[in-house]
Design a protein around this motif. Structure first.
Motif, PDB file in Angstrom:
ATOM      1  N   ASP A  24       0.846  -1.331  -0.145  1.00  0.00           N
ATOM      2  CA  ASP A  24       0.150  -0.024   0.061  1.00  0.00           C
ATOM      3  C   ASP A  24       0.862   1.215   0.078  1.00  0.00           C
ATOM      4  O   ASP A  24       0.596   2.149  -0.735  1.00  0.00           O
ATOM      5  CB  ASP A  24      -0.947  -0.034   1.050  1.00  0.00           C
ATOM      6  N   THR A  28       1.230   4.156  -3.111  1.00  0.00           N
ATOM      7  CA  THR A  28       0.957   5.720  -2.486  1.00  0.00           C
ATOM      8  C   THR A  28       2.091   6.725  -2.680  1.00  0.00           C
ATOM      9  O   THR A  28       2.014   7.535  -3.101  1.00  0.00           O
ATOM     10  CB  THR A  28       0.487   5.677  -0.926  1.00  0.00           C
ATOM     11  N   ASN A  71      -4.285   5.621  -8.500  1.00  0.00           N
ATOM     12  CA  ASN A  71      -4.421   4.775  -7.226  1.00  0.00           C
ATOM     13  C   ASN A  71      -4.598   6.105  -6.148  1.00  0.00           C
ATOM     14  O   ASN A  71      -5.281   5.912  -5.043  1.00  0.00           O
ATOM     15  CB  ASN A  71      -2.961   4.397  -7.046  1.00  0.00           C
ATOM     16  N   THR A  74      -8.285   7.071  -5.493  1.00  0.00           N
ATOM     17  CA  THR A  74      -9.087   6.030  -4.613  1.00  0.00           C
ATOM     18  C   THR A  74      -8.802   6.146  -3.356  1.00  0.00           C
ATOM     19  O   THR A  74      -9.454   5.857  -2.436  1.00  0.00           O
ATOM     20  CB  THR A  74      -9.077   4.791  -5.403  1.00  0.00           C
ATOM     21  N   ARG A  75      -7.414   6.483  -2.937  1.00  0.00           N
ATOM     22  CA  ARG A  75      -7.042   6.339  -1.592  1.00  0.00           C
ATOM     23  C   ARG A  75      -7.241   7.924  -0.877  1.00  0.00           C
ATOM     24  O   ARG A  75      -7.395   7.790   0.181  1.00  0.00           O
ATOM     25  CB  ARG A  75      -5.495   6.160  -1.831  1.00  0.00           C
ATOM     26  N   SER A  76      -7.286   8.714  -1.753  1.00  0.00           N
ATOM     27  CA  SER A  76      -7.342  10.280  -1.045  1.00  0.00           C
ATOM     28  C   SER A  76      -8.840  10.500  -0.965  1.00  0.00           C
ATOM     29  O   SER A  76      -9.170  11.294  -0.248  1.00  0.00           O
ATOM     30  CB  SER A  76      -6.699  11.093  -1.661  1.00  0.00           C
ATOM     31  N   PRO A  78     -11.808   8.472  -0.528  1.00  0.00           N
ATOM     32  CA  PRO A  78     -12.393   7.047  -0.232  1.00  0.00           C
ATOM     33  C   PRO A  78     -13.855   7.108  -0.557  1.00  0.00           C
ATOM     34  O   PRO A  78     -14.535   6.203  -1.224  1.00  0.00           O
ATOM     35  CB  PRO A  78     -11.995   6.529   1.115  1.00  0.00           C
ATOM     36  N   GLY A 160      -6.164  -0.036  -5.273  1.00  0.00           N
ATOM     37  CA  GLY A 160      -5.112   1.060  -5.242  1.00  0.00           C
ATOM     38  C   GLY A 160      -3.913   0.593  -5.573  1.00  0.00           C
ATOM     39  O   GLY A 160      -2.827   1.430  -5.129  1.00  0.00           O
ATOM     40  N   ARG A 161      -3.552  -0.231  -6.255  1.00  0.00           N
ATOM     41  CA  ARG A 161      -2.280  -0.702  -6.726  1.00  0.00           C
ATOM     42  C   ARG A 161      -2.123  -0.902  -8.243  1.00  0.00           C
ATOM     43  O   ARG A 161      -1.567  -2.016  -8.752  1.00  0.00           O
ATOM     44  CB  ARG A 161      -2.239  -2.138  -6.084  1.00  0.00           C
TER      45      ARG A 161
END
Length: 318
Positions: A24, A28, A71, A74-76, A78, A160-161
């Protein structure tokens, strides 16, 4: 829920957690830092005797800048990403029953929300110091269209990858783009129970289709509002940064001016102290000279007195 490609040891998930966290972190981190960070973590895993973890970490491939931005999105974001995934599921379902007019309206909504989210991804990348080119932003849009159309692509993006951009199908899969044919004109006849059920089912599908379109429109509007809010926040932050920069420039100039005045004052102080020391030395020298002159004057006066006394004595004998 275990991530795709997750590693599970006999002892349970506890030992697998570090490698998932490392992956992860890798996806990121900006692509420019990816390789160095990957090798650092792989080395640490080998040193700890976790050979399989080291192999998995070392096998990770650096994402393209566009894939990293996707990525990052989608992580920042959610909550927005979850709604986008829900929208994709609703769209794929809606495509099973939409007619031509509905497809046209839904396609417009899809373009709107994909455009809004791709701009958010570009904004996040720029704020992280790695702005996207126009080609990179188009790759992000391609990935987002694939997420809407393909459940496998949606699952990969949600993880996220991503290592590279995803390519959407030219259209939704054939078994999901089937539009209902327009009903043929038939001779009027009495309505049978089967015909009634078919009509009710058609009405229900149309009602559900309208609901799906409404949800898609609402999701697009929310994305547009959020994008406008982010732009406004960015503009405010940029304005505040420029104002702070101006204030900092003025403060630095004032400090420089004060430092120059302080240097000049110190130079004057040093010069005054040097002159005072010289004056003190001259005063001490003059005082010493005065003391010597006074002493010599007293000695001279005594000699004069002695000489005068002797003269009187000699004069008395005559």
């Amino acid at each position: 829920m275990q991530r795709e490609g997750g590693h599970r040891r006999e002892g349970g998930d506890h030992d697998a957690e570090p490698v998932e966290s490392v992956l992860d972190e890798l996806y990121t981190a900006p692509p420019s830092d990816f390789v160095a960070l990957r090798e650092e973590h792989a080395k640490a895993a080998r040193t700890a005797g976790r050979k399989e973890d080291a192999r998995r970490i070392h096998a990770a491939r650096r994402p393209t800048l566009a894939a990293w931005a996707a990525n990052l999105l989608t992580r920042s974001r959610p909550e927005e990403s979850r709604r986008f995934l829900d929208l994709g599921q609703a769209l794929r379902e809606a495509y099973r029953t939409l007619d031509a007019d509905g497809l046209k309206e839904l396609s417009a909504q899809r373009r709107s929300i994909v455009s809004a989210l791709s701009r958010q991804a570009a904004l996040l990348a720029r704020e992280a110091g790695h702005p996207l080119s126009e080609a990179g932003q188009r790759e992000v849009e391609s990935t987002l269209r694939a997420v809407l159309a393909d459940p496998d692509a949606a699952a990969r993006w949600a993880g996220g990858r991503l290592e590279g951009s995803l390519t959407p199908p030219s259209e939704f899969p054939p078994d999901t783009v089937r539009a209902e044919p327009a009903p043929r004109a038939r001779p009027a006849r009495a309505r049978t129970p089967a015909a009634g059920r078919a009509k009710d089912e058609l009405a229900e599908r149309r009602r559900k289709r309208q609901q799906d379109v409404a949800r898609a429109a609402q999701a697009a509007e929310r994305a547009e509002r959020q994008l406008r809010d982010r732009r406004a926040e960015h503009a405010d932050a940029d304005s505040a940064l420029r104002h702070t920069g101006d204030e900092l420039g003025r403060a630095r100039e004032e400090v420089s001016s004060a430092e120059r005045r302080l240097r000049r004052a110190r130079q004057r102080l040093e010069r005054a102290e040097r002159e005072r020391r010289e004056s003190q030395e001259r005063e001490h020298s003059a005082a010493d000279a005065l003391d010597r002159a006074a002493h010599e004057a007293r000695e001279a006066a005594r000699r004069v007195d002695r000489l005068a006394g002797r003269g009187e004595q000699y004069g008395g004998h005559d």
